[in-house]
Design a protein around this motif. Sequence first.
Motif, PDB file in Angstrom:
ATOM      1  N   GLY A 290       8.766  19.571  -3.948  1.00  0.00           N
ATOM      2  CA  GLY A 290       9.240  18.337  -4.824  1.00  0.00           C
ATOM      3  C   GLY A 290       9.291  18.361  -6.294  1.00  0.00           C
ATOM      4  N   LEU A 291       8.336  19.231  -6.805  1.00  0.00           N
ATOM      5  CA  LEU A 291       8.394  19.495  -8.309  1.00  0.00           C
ATOM      6  C   LEU A 291       9.390  20.143  -8.476  1.00  0.00           C
ATOM      7  CD1 LEU A 291       4.730  20.915  -9.102  1.00  0.00           C
ATOM      8  CD2 LEU A 291       6.088  18.986 -10.357  1.00  0.00           C
ATOM      9  N   GLY A 292       9.938  20.995  -8.001  1.00  0.00           N
ATOM     10  CA  GLY A 292      11.234  21.745  -8.031  1.00  0.00           C
ATOM     11  C   GLY A 292      12.375  20.778  -8.075  1.00  0.00           C
ATOM     12  N   ALA A 293      12.298  20.090  -7.045  1.00  0.00           N
ATOM     13  CA  ALA A 293      13.586  18.936  -7.260  1.00  0.00           C
ATOM     14  C   ALA A 293      13.622  18.107  -8.331  1.00  0.00           C
ATOM     15  CB  ALA A 293      13.547  18.311  -5.872  1.00  0.00           C
ATOM     16  N   GLY A 294      12.359  17.598  -8.585  1.00  0.00           N
ATOM     17  CA  GLY A 294      12.198  16.562  -9.618  1.00  0.00           C
ATOM     18  C   GLY A 294      12.636  17.228 -11.112  1.00  0.00           C
ATOM     19  N   LEU A 295      12.373  18.704 -11.164  1.00  0.00           N
ATOM     20  CA  LEU A 295      12.554  19.175 -12.531  1.00  0.00           C
ATOM     21  C   LEU A 295      14.058  19.759 -12.555  1.00  0.00           C
ATOM     22  CD1 LEU A 295       9.491  21.584 -12.673  1.00  0.00           C
ATOM     23  CD2 LEU A 295       9.875  19.699 -14.295  1.00  0.00           C
ATOM     24  N   GLY A 296      14.678  19.504 -11.317  1.00  0.00           N
ATOM     25  CA  GLY A 296      16.106  20.242 -11.358  1.00  0.00           C
ATOM     26  C   GLY A 296      16.129  21.670 -11.528  1.00  0.00           C
ATOM     27  N   VAL A 297      15.485  22.332 -10.631  1.00  0.00           N
ATOM     28  CA  VAL A 297      15.639  24.000 -10.768  1.00  0.00           C
ATOM     29  C   VAL A 297      16.341  24.326  -9.782  1.00  0.00           C
ATOM     30  CG1 VAL A 297      13.531  24.047 -12.090  1.00  0.00           C
ATOM     31  CG2 VAL A 297      13.480  24.077  -9.495  1.00  0.00           C
ATOM     32  N   ARG A 298      16.957  25.585  -9.860  1.00  0.00           N
ATOM     33  CA  ARG A 298      17.790  26.163  -9.115  1.00  0.00           C
ATOM     34  C   ARG A 298      16.685  27.217  -8.048  1.00  0.00           C
ATOM     35  NH1 ARG A 298      21.289  29.390 -12.655  1.00  0.00           N
ATOM     36  NH2 ARG A 298      19.827  31.223 -12.307  1.00  0.00           N
ATOM     37  N   GLY A 299      17.245  27.142  -6.745  1.00  0.00           N
ATOM     38  CA  GLY A 299      16.641  28.018  -5.712  1.00  0.00           C
ATOM     39  C   GLY A 299      15.608  27.275  -5.049  1.00  0.00           C
ATOM     40  N   ALA A 300      15.428  27.388  -3.781  1.00  0.00           N
ATOM     41  CA  ALA A 300      14.536  26.801  -2.726  1.00  0.00           C
ATOM     42  C   ALA A 300      13.054  27.324  -3.503  1.00  0.00           C
ATOM     43  CB  ALA A 300      14.761  27.135  -1.302  1.00  0.00           C
ATOM     44  N   VAL A 301      12.344  26.149  -3.359  1.00  0.00           N
ATOM     45  CA  VAL A 301      10.912  26.681  -3.538  1.00  0.00           C
ATOM     46  C   VAL A 301      10.189  26.520  -2.185  1.00  0.00           C
ATOM     47  CG1 VAL A 301       8.523  25.546  -4.646  1.00  0.00           C
ATOM     48  CG2 VAL A 301      10.670  25.028  -5.689  1.00  0.00           C
ATOM     49  N   THR A 302       9.699  27.701  -1.970  1.00  0.00           N
ATOM     50  CA  THR A 302       9.133  28.163  -0.580  1.00  0.00           C
ATOM     51  C   THR A 302       7.945  28.834  -0.815  1.00  0.00           C
ATOM     52  OG1 THR A 302      10.411  30.239  -0.528  1.00  0.00           O
ATOM     53  CG2 THR A 302      11.509  28.375   0.629  1.00  0.00           C
ATOM     54  N   SER A 303       7.264  28.998   0.228  1.00  0.00           N
ATOM     55  CA  SER A 303       6.028  29.994   0.009  1.00  0.00           C
ATOM     56  C   SER A 303       6.698  31.291  -0.427  1.00  0.00           C
ATOM     57  CB  SER A 303       5.270  29.978   1.386  1.00  0.00           C
ATOM     58  OG  SER A 303       4.597  28.960   1.945  1.00  0.00           O
ATOM     59  N   PRO A 304       6.077  31.921  -1.444  1.00  0.00           N
ATOM     60  CA  PRO A 304       6.512  33.259  -2.050  1.00  0.00           C
ATOM     61  C   PRO A 304       5.639  34.347  -1.109  1.00  0.00           C
ATOM     62  CG  PRO A 304       5.168  32.186  -3.767  1.00  0.00           C
ATOM     63  CD  PRO A 304       4.945  31.205  -2.295  1.00  0.00           C
ATOM     64  N   THR A 305       6.280  34.538   0.032  1.00  0.00           N
ATOM     65  CA  THR A 305       5.337  35.440   1.049  1.00  0.00           C
ATOM     66  C   THR A 305       5.407  36.836   0.427  1.00  0.00           C
ATOM     67  OG1 THR A 305       6.100  34.087   2.706  1.00  0.00           O
ATOM     68  CG2 THR A 305       5.056  36.285   3.293  1.00  0.00           C
ATOM     69  N   PHE A 306       6.484  37.519  -0.121  1.00  0.00           N
ATOM     70  CA  PHE A 306       6.412  38.757  -0.622  1.00  0.00           C
ATOM     71  C   PHE A 306       6.469  38.977  -1.867  1.00  0.00           C
ATOM     72  CE2 PHE A 306       8.842  38.509   3.603  1.00  0.00           C
ATOM     73  CZ  PHE A 306       7.995  39.223   4.475  1.00  0.00           C
ATOM     74  N   VAL A 307       6.571  37.842  -2.696  1.00  0.00           N
ATOM     75  CA  VAL A 307       6.173  38.056  -4.267  1.00  0.00           C
ATOM     76  C   VAL A 307       4.979  36.961  -4.506  1.00  0.00           C
ATOM     77  CG1 VAL A 307       8.714  38.631  -4.550  1.00  0.00           C
ATOM     78  CG2 VAL A 307       8.035  36.240  -4.586  1.00  0.00           C
ATOM     79  N   ILE A 308       4.352  37.424  -5.528  1.00  0.00           N
ATOM     80  CA  ILE A 308       3.467  36.576  -5.912  1.00  0.00           C
ATOM     81  C   ILE A 308       3.997  35.473  -6.793  1.00  0.00           C
ATOM     82  CG2 ILE A 308       1.354  36.610  -7.501  1.00  0.00           C
ATOM     83  CD1 ILE A 308       0.623  39.275  -6.329  1.00  0.00           C
ATOM     84  N   ALA A 309       4.947  35.596  -7.777  1.00  0.00           N
ATOM     85  CA  ALA A 309       5.657  34.616  -8.336  1.00  0.00           C
ATOM     86  C   ALA A 309       7.126  34.492  -8.358  1.00  0.00           C
ATOM     87  CB  ALA A 309       4.875  34.668  -9.893  1.00  0.00           C
ATOM     88  N   ARG A 310       7.477  33.370  -8.592  1.00  0.00           N
ATOM     89  CA  ARG A 310       8.972  33.413  -8.601  1.00  0.00           C
ATOM     90  C   ARG A 310       9.576  32.450  -9.831  1.00  0.00           C
ATOM     91  NH1 ARG A 310      10.399  32.023  -2.998  1.00  0.00           N
ATOM     92  NH2 ARG A 310      10.744  34.405  -2.578  1.00  0.00           N
ATOM     93  N   VAL A 311      10.333  32.654 -10.295  1.00  0.00           N
ATOM     94  CA  VAL A 311      10.931  31.889 -11.507  1.00  0.00           C
ATOM     95  C   VAL A 311      12.142  30.962 -10.858  1.00  0.00           C
ATOM     96  CG1 VAL A 311      11.660  31.687 -13.971  1.00  0.00           C
ATOM     97  CG2 VAL A 311      10.217  33.554 -13.288  1.00  0.00           C
ATOM     98  N   HIS A 312      12.085  29.869 -11.086  1.00  0.00           N
ATOM     99  CA  HIS A 312      13.338  28.969 -10.862  1.00  0.00           C
ATOM    100  C   HIS A 312      13.883  28.291 -12.200  1.00  0.00           C
ATOM    101  CE1 HIS A 312      12.336  28.820  -6.632  1.00  0.00           C
ATOM    102  NE2 HIS A 312      11.060  28.779  -7.044  1.00  0.00           N
ATOM    103  N   PRO A 313      15.117  28.823 -12.725  1.00  0.00           N
ATOM    104  CA  PRO A 313      15.421  28.162 -13.868  1.00  0.00           C
ATOM    105  C   PRO A 313      16.055  26.870 -13.626  1.00  0.00           C
ATOM    106  CG  PRO A 313      16.521  30.321 -13.046  1.00  0.00           C
ATOM    107  CD  PRO A 313      15.770  29.804 -11.823  1.00  0.00           C
ATOM    108  N   SER A 314      15.918  26.134 -14.887  1.00  0.00           N
ATOM    109  CA  SER A 314      16.616  24.892 -14.711  1.00  0.00           C
ATOM    110  C   SER A 314      18.067  24.900 -14.613  1.00  0.00           C
ATOM    111  CB  SER A 314      16.017  23.993 -15.916  1.00  0.00           C
ATOM    112  OG  SER A 314      16.825  22.591 -16.108  1.00  0.00           O
ATOM    113  N   VAL A 315      18.536  23.747 -14.011  1.00  0.00           N
ATOM    114  CA  VAL A 315      20.193  23.754 -14.188  1.00  0.00           C
ATOM    115  C   VAL A 315      20.590  22.550 -14.979  1.00  0.00           C
ATOM    116  CG1 VAL A 315      20.429  24.526 -11.617  1.00  0.00           C
ATOM    117  CG2 VAL A 315      20.085  22.127 -11.996  1.00  0.00           C
ATOM    118  N   SER A 316      19.581  22.165 -15.728  1.00  0.00           N
ATOM    119  CA  SER A 316      19.697  21.062 -16.664  1.00  0.00           C
ATOM    120  C   SER A 316      19.135  20.989 -17.887  1.00  0.00           C
ATOM    121  CB  SER A 316      19.510  19.688 -15.915  1.00  0.00           C
ATOM    122  OG  SER A 316      18.084  19.798 -15.777  1.00  0.00           O
ATOM    123  N   GLY A 317      19.008  22.369 -18.316  1.00  0.00           N
ATOM    124  CA  GLY A 317      18.490  22.412 -19.837  1.00  0.00           C
ATOM    125  C   GLY A 317      16.976  22.201 -19.856  1.00  0.00           C
ATOM    126  N   GLY A 318      16.301  21.880 -19.059  1.00  0.00           N
ATOM    127  CA  GLY A 318      14.962  21.711 -18.866  1.00  0.00           C
ATOM    128  C   GLY A 318      14.072  22.945 -18.780  1.00  0.00           C
TER     129      GLY A 318
END
Length: 182
Positions: free
Chosen positions: A54-82
């Motif tokens: 929900g945070l990702g949706a509210g921030l308007g970021v790219r990419g599905a926010v899922t459980s990062p099973t194989f990575v510890i961290a994932r960066v989701h860039p904003s699509v709206s300059g945020g």
Amino acid sequence: MSAAATTTTAVQLTVETPEQMQDLGHRLAAVLRAGDLVLLTGALGAGKTTLARGLGAGLGVRGAVTSPTFVIARVHPSVSGGPPLVHVDAYRLGGGLEEMEDLDLDVSLPESVVVVEWGEGKVEELAEDRLHVVIERRTGAAGAAEGPDAAEAADEPDVRHVTLTGVGERWAHGALAALARA
Ligand SMILES: Nc1ncnc2c1ncn2[C@@H]1O[C@H](COP(=O)(O)OP(=O)(O)OP(=O)(O)O)[C@@H](O)[C@H]1O
Ligand SMILES: [Mg+2]
């Protein structure tokens, strides 16, 4: 420790469905800004990733926010300059910070919203202030199975109790008030 760092404010909410949990994330996103650190605490399956989605949706970021099973961290860039969302699963992060720094994220944390599952006790030093979100599922609690609450608990398997605690100056001036009004 400075006095400001011990300033806390808290909001408690009842979240009845996964949709409501996403909605809470969405509303929390409206409060967050670059440099904020959010720690998500709760047992396996409590709803940490659901809130982060929900945070990702509210921030308007790219990419599905899922459980990062194989990575510890994932960066989701904003699509709206945020600010970008940095979503971390610290479950397997033993030492904390040093390993975080080794992740070599292609983003500046002070310019991002950083959300960490299982981060309590590991990543507090990433920012001066922080927001702790504790998600509790009271069903199946020790004793409940035989206690008077057993039937009630079984009827409400989806209910989560969420406590948001802001630590530090950032959260000392009513930043969480918008969330208290459901
Ligand atoms: N009120 C609720 N809030 C959030 N999730 C709920 C709720 N009721 C049921 N669920 C379900 O619980 C599960 C929560 O999974 P989620 O991946 O968000 O948990 P998590 O805390 O991130 O777990 P993990 O520790 O494994 O990372 C989902 O399947 C979701 O649909
Ligand atoms: Mg998760």
